[in-house]
Design a protein around this motif. Structure first.
Motif, PDB file in Angstrom:
ATOM      1  N   GLY A 144       0.927  -1.483  -0.326  1.00  0.00           N
ATOM      2  CA  GLY A 144       0.277   0.224  -0.002  1.00  0.00           C
ATOM      3  C   GLY A 144       0.889   1.075  -0.332  1.00  0.00           C
ATOM      4  N   ALA A 145       1.727   1.764   1.363  1.00  0.00           N
ATOM      5  CA  ALA A 145       3.087   2.293   1.299  1.00  0.00           C
ATOM      6  C   ALA A 145       3.580   2.831  -0.446  1.00  0.00           C
ATOM      7  CB  ALA A 145       3.602   1.963   1.911  1.00  0.00           C
ATOM      8  N   VAL A 146       4.188   1.629  -0.987  1.00  0.00           N
ATOM      9  CA  VAL A 146       4.659   1.193  -2.439  1.00  0.00           C
ATOM     10  C   VAL A 146       3.872   2.441  -3.218  1.00  0.00           C
ATOM     11  CG1 VAL A 146       6.088   0.609  -3.964  1.00  0.00           C
ATOM     12  CG2 VAL A 146       6.588  -0.135  -1.710  1.00  0.00           C
ATOM     13  N   VAL A 147       2.305   0.991  -3.092  1.00  0.00           N
ATOM     14  CA  VAL A 147       1.661   2.155  -4.807  1.00  0.00           C
ATOM     15  C   VAL A 147       1.525   3.879  -3.759  1.00  0.00           C
ATOM     16  CG1 VAL A 147      -0.875   2.104  -4.858  1.00  0.00           C
ATOM     17  CG2 VAL A 147       0.473  -0.273  -4.742  1.00  0.00           C
ATOM     18  N   ALA A 148       1.098   4.345  -2.789  1.00  0.00           N
ATOM     19  CA  ALA A 148       0.937   5.218  -2.782  1.00  0.00           C
ATOM     20  C   ALA A 148       2.093   6.068  -3.045  1.00  0.00           C
ATOM     21  CB  ALA A 148       0.653   5.624  -0.848  1.00  0.00           C
ATOM     22  N   ILE A 151       2.047   6.119  -6.667  1.00  0.00           N
ATOM     23  CA  ILE A 151       1.189   7.240  -7.602  1.00  0.00           C
ATOM     24  C   ILE A 151       1.028   8.337  -7.642  1.00  0.00           C
ATOM     25  CG2 ILE A 151      -0.653   4.796  -8.839  1.00  0.00           C
ATOM     26  CD1 ILE A 151      -1.869   5.765  -6.446  1.00  0.00           C
ATOM     27  N   LYS A 152       2.153   8.744  -6.253  1.00  0.00           N
ATOM     28  CA  LYS A 152       1.442   9.979  -5.991  1.00  0.00           C
ATOM     29  C   LYS A 152       0.443  10.519  -4.703  1.00  0.00           C
ATOM     30  CE  LYS A 152       5.310  11.983  -8.723  1.00  0.00           C
ATOM     31  NZ  LYS A 152       6.198  10.775  -8.748  1.00  0.00           N
ATOM     32  N   LYS A 218       8.084  10.074   2.744  1.00  0.00           N
ATOM     33  CA  LYS A 218       8.300  10.286   0.271  1.00  0.00           C
ATOM     34  C   LYS A 218       7.340  11.289   0.651  1.00  0.00           C
ATOM     35  CE  LYS A 218      10.254   6.156  -2.191  1.00  0.00           C
ATOM     36  NZ  LYS A 218      11.183   6.112  -1.241  1.00  0.00           N
ATOM     37  N   GLY A 219       6.665  12.200   1.581  1.00  0.00           N
ATOM     38  CA  GLY A 219       6.314  12.998   2.069  1.00  0.00           C
ATOM     39  C   GLY A 219       4.110  13.043   1.753  1.00  0.00           C
ATOM     40  N   ILE A 220       4.238  11.211   2.177  1.00  0.00           N
ATOM     41  CA  ILE A 220       1.885  10.994   2.285  1.00  0.00           C
ATOM     42  C   ILE A 220       1.784  11.246   3.430  1.00  0.00           C
ATOM     43  CG2 ILE A 220       0.317   9.724   1.627  1.00  0.00           C
ATOM     44  CD1 ILE A 220       3.303   8.453  -1.067  1.00  0.00           C
ATOM     45  N   LYS A 249       7.037  13.859   6.137  1.00  0.00           N
ATOM     46  CA  LYS A 249       8.274  14.365   5.914  1.00  0.00           C
ATOM     47  C   LYS A 249       7.612  15.615   5.102  1.00  0.00           C
ATOM     48  CE  LYS A 249      12.819  12.360   6.277  1.00  0.00           C
ATOM     49  NZ  LYS A 249      14.172  11.662   6.032  1.00  0.00           N
ATOM     50  N   GLY A 250       8.808  16.541   5.515  1.00  0.00           N
ATOM     51  CA  GLY A 250       8.564  17.705   4.643  1.00  0.00           C
ATOM     52  C   GLY A 250       7.868  18.848   4.326  1.00  0.00           C
ATOM     53  N   LYS A 251       6.338  17.769   5.221  1.00  0.00           N
ATOM     54  CA  LYS A 251       4.543  18.869   5.592  1.00  0.00           C
ATOM     55  C   LYS A 251       5.036  19.959   6.409  1.00  0.00           C
ATOM     56  CE  LYS A 251       3.516  17.230   1.570  1.00  0.00           C
ATOM     57  NZ  LYS A 251       2.504  16.716   0.895  1.00  0.00           N
ATOM     58  N   THR A 252       4.587  21.403   6.403  1.00  0.00           N
ATOM     59  CA  THR A 252       4.283  21.641   7.381  1.00  0.00           C
ATOM     60  C   THR A 252       3.846  21.473   7.910  1.00  0.00           C
ATOM     61  OG1 THR A 252       4.351  23.497   5.433  1.00  0.00           O
ATOM     62  CG2 THR A 252       6.596  23.906   6.790  1.00  0.00           C
TER      63      THR A 252
END
Ligand code: GLU
Length: 254
Positions: A144-148, A151-152, A218-220, A249-252
């Motif tokens: 699921g994580a790899v798919v997410a 497909i961004k 990956k920012g999700i 990560k990387g989202k404020t």
């Protein structure tokens, strides 16, 4: 928004095997999210749990045969619940080898995009029957994580039979409390997971948290919560999720 939802076996299975009412409840939630204009990709376990009550013999291939029996039965209930809501679903079975080949993974992503653009709801599972060797731990959580990531997706929601990540095992400790937000997944967080897994699903909390780490890196933004809660998916989009949220990560956004 684009949202990947992973459904654990225990969300779908009751005392007597696959529970059509649970499938219906979940599809109702998915349909509500789609009708609000969001895109949903489902990654659903449950094939083995659905098939096992029909496999009355012992065999080294028992679980694989259970998956072969259970997968179409599971899809049958999904299709029934989806058609009631005018949603067309498509079954996608994958092997980890497919994700290791650039060509196969590229094809997979392209075809999922095409399904979404034509409003066909993908329901993905591992192709347990064809899998080489033993069935291993928590595969669909990581798939699921790899798919997410591939497909961004904007959100990854892992639905299970627990309310989320707790400070200690809530079945054993009265003082256990739900961790509502995890800003960073480190060893301390992994330690909270314990070692229990269910015999039907293969994940347990640790594989979910590791999948959450992959996705959040990956920012999700990722969520773990109880699949039987009404409207749980919509709540993951609206910021009032009744489980554990893992900040990307990387989202404020806090
Ligand atoms: N693919 C398995 C099934 O459908 C579940 C795998 C997992 O729980 O990670 O039963």
């Amino acid at each position: 928004m684009r949202i990947v939802v992973k459904i654990g076996t225990r969300v779908l299975i009751g005392k007597n095997g696959l529970d059509a009412r649970k499938v219906d409840l979940l599809m109702n939630d998915v349909s509500g999210v789609i009708k609000k204009g969001h895109e949903v990709i489902m990654v659903s376990s449950g094939a083995i749990g659905t098939g096992l009550p029909f496999v009355h013999f012992s065999s080294p291939a028992r679980k694989k045969i259970a998956a072969a029996v259970g997968q179409p039965l599971l899809m049958h209930d999904y299709i029934h619940a989806a058609l009631k809501r005018r949603i067309t679903v498509g079954q996608v079975l994958i092997l980890s080898e497919d994700f290791r080949s650039r060509e196969h993974f590229g094809n997979f992503l392209k075809n999922i995009e095409a399904m979404l653009s034509h409003k066909v709801l993908p329901i993905i599972n591992e192709n347990d029957f064809m899998k080489a060797g033993d069935l291993t731990v928590g595969d669909n959580d990581m798939f699921g994580a790899v798919v997410a990531a591939g497909i961004k997706a904007d959100r990854y929601v892992i639905l299970t039979d627990q309310d989320g990540l707790f400070t200690s095992n809530p079945d054993r400790h009265d003082g256990a409390s739900l961790v509502k937000i995890v800003k960073k997944i480190d060893k301390k967080i992994e330690k909270l997971c314990g070692t229990e897994t269910s015999d039907l699903g293969r994940g347990g909390m640790l594989s979910k948290v590791r999948a959450a780490k992959f996705a959040t890196d990956k920012g999700i933004e990722t969520f773990i919560g109880r699949g039987s809660r009404k409207g749980v998916l919509l709540k993951a989009l609206n910021g009032n999720f009744p489980g554990t949220r893992f900040a990307a990560k990387g989202k404020t956004k806090k």
